[in-house]
Design an enzyme around this catalytic site. Sequence first.
Site, PDB file in Angstrom:
ATOM      1  N   GLY A 113      52.102 109.341  -6.303  1.00 32.18           N
ATOM      2  CA  GLY A 113      51.642 108.483  -7.403  1.00 32.18           C
ATOM      3  C   GLY A 113      51.161 107.077  -6.980  1.00 32.18           C
ATOM      4  CG  ASP A 121      53.955 113.833  -3.818  1.00 32.09           C
ATOM      5  OD1 ASP A 121      53.457 113.934  -4.814  1.00 32.09           O
ATOM      6  OD2 ASP A 121      53.887 112.781  -3.493  1.00 32.09           O
ATOM      7  CD  GLU A 163      57.780 106.410  -4.782  1.00 31.29           C
ATOM      8  OE1 GLU A 163      57.708 106.699  -6.055  1.00 31.29           O
ATOM      9  OE2 GLU A 163      56.934 106.910  -3.767  1.00 31.29           O
ATOM     10  N   GLY A 172      54.244 109.633  -2.383  1.00 25.14           N
ATOM     11  CA  GLY A 172      52.970 108.723  -2.378  1.00 25.14           C
ATOM     12  C   GLY A 172      51.811 109.457  -3.367  1.00 25.14           C
ATOM     13  CB  THR A 193      57.093 105.784  -9.017  1.00 27.36           C
ATOM     14  OG1 THR A 193      57.688 104.507  -9.178  1.00 27.36           O
ATOM     15  CG2 THR A 193      55.738 105.832  -9.654  1.00 27.36           C
ATOM     16  N   GLY A 194      57.092 108.513 -10.783  1.00 20.71           N
ATOM     17  CA  GLY A 194      56.498 109.729 -11.084  1.00 20.71           C
ATOM     18  C   GLY A 194      57.147 110.567 -12.236  1.00 20.71           C
ATOM     19  CG  ASP A 196      61.245 108.249  -5.728  1.00 21.46           C
ATOM     20  OD1 ASP A 196      60.613 108.618  -6.771  1.00 21.46           O
ATOM     21  OD2 ASP A 196      60.954 107.560  -4.938  1.00 21.46           O
ATOM     22  CB  THR A 226      60.552 114.557 -11.180  1.00 18.47           C
ATOM     23  OG1 THR A 226      59.507 115.352 -10.843  1.00 18.47           O
ATOM     24  CG2 THR A 226      61.696 115.341 -11.009  1.00 18.47           C
TER      25      THR A 226
HETATM   26  C1  5RP Z   1      55.113 108.397  -6.268  1.00 17.75           C
HETATM   27  C2  5RP Z   1      55.855 109.573  -5.759  1.00 17.75           C
HETATM   28  C3  5RP Z   1      56.356 110.854  -6.614  1.00 17.75           C
HETATM   29  O1  5RP Z   1      57.784 110.850  -6.394  1.00 17.75           O
HETATM   30  C4  5RP Z   1      55.637 112.092  -6.192  1.00 17.75           C
HETATM   31  O2  5RP Z   1      54.194 111.912  -6.568  1.00 17.75           O
HETATM   32  C5  5RP Z   1      56.178 112.861  -7.079  1.00 17.75           C
HETATM   33  O3  5RP Z   1      55.711 113.099  -8.468  1.00 17.75           O
HETATM   34  P1  5RP Z   1      56.328 113.905  -9.597  1.00 17.75           P
HETATM   35  O4  5RP Z   1      57.327 113.924  -9.873  1.00 17.75           O
HETATM   36  O5  5RP Z   1      55.215 113.435 -10.860  1.00 17.75           O
HETATM   37  O6  5RP Z   1      55.585 115.305  -9.192  1.00 17.75           O
HETATM   38  O7  5RP Z   1      56.020 109.590  -4.520  1.00 17.75           O
HETATM   39  O8  5RP Z   1      54.507 107.730  -5.114  1.00 17.75           O
END
Ligand code: 5RP
Length: 262
Positions: free
Chosen positions: A105, A92, A111, A103, A33-34, A89, A36
Amino acid sequence: MPSDLSPIDKAKFVAAKKATEFVQSGMKIGLGTGSTAAWLVQCLGELVRDEGLRIKGVPTSSRTAQLAREVGIEVISLDEAKWLDLTIDGTDEYDNNLNLIKGGGGAHLQEKIVATASDQMIVIADATKKVGTLGAFPLPVEVIPFGWQTSKTLIEETLIGMDVLGQTSTLRMNGDAPYVTDEGNHVLDLHLNRIGNARQLSLVLNQIPGVVENGLFIDICDKVIVGYGDGRVEVQDINAGEVEKTRFDFLDDGNLFSDDMQ
Ligand code: 5RP
């Protein structure tokens, strides 16, 4: 692939593109999720549509499930899949040992379950996610709504005895209301600044009544694929202990050309 992306989106895109090289037909894949991970889902959707890739995806959030269906990936539940070949995945933060804070997101509960039920977890990231020590990014902790303020107090009291630099936490908000996860819970963000012993902290937090799961991923990630805005990609493997380097060039026709740099 649009060539007018911002450098950060190019970095996320090339990391996601490289990750698709580890996906084979017939695999059951955990979909992160997110922003990327969203690039990854789009790249996989393209391979499903244009190259006949056959995969089943287990999404880690309702957002990812919706996107996966939109791009043509067959979506199944984790209970249907039972076990996965690979989860890909975002993150952060990641450190040298490939331990993570996730987390941002609000999806770290699903996850973590999905990544743990996989033969392998690959994290895709831009270079801003790399840290020497975890903790600058606030650590998300999912708590049940019942008595969340008591859980918050218990967490803050517990942090006093831990190897961290900050001990405060805030309830994550969505506008004027508390943020609600896919599981109907709330998220407390812990402002720790520096986590001296992430393994110990993760175990201790999950003992506190009301805590469902924290965002520390310890010994779960096998590889990090880090992308750069100029198209460079590095694959760091925790077992191989070596870094593979590739470069993607953005061609005028919107396609990509990849070049092994070693
Ligand atoms: C969601 C996550 C995401 O993988 C994390 O926040 C990274 O997001 P992004 O790719 O938008 O920087 O852990 O719960």
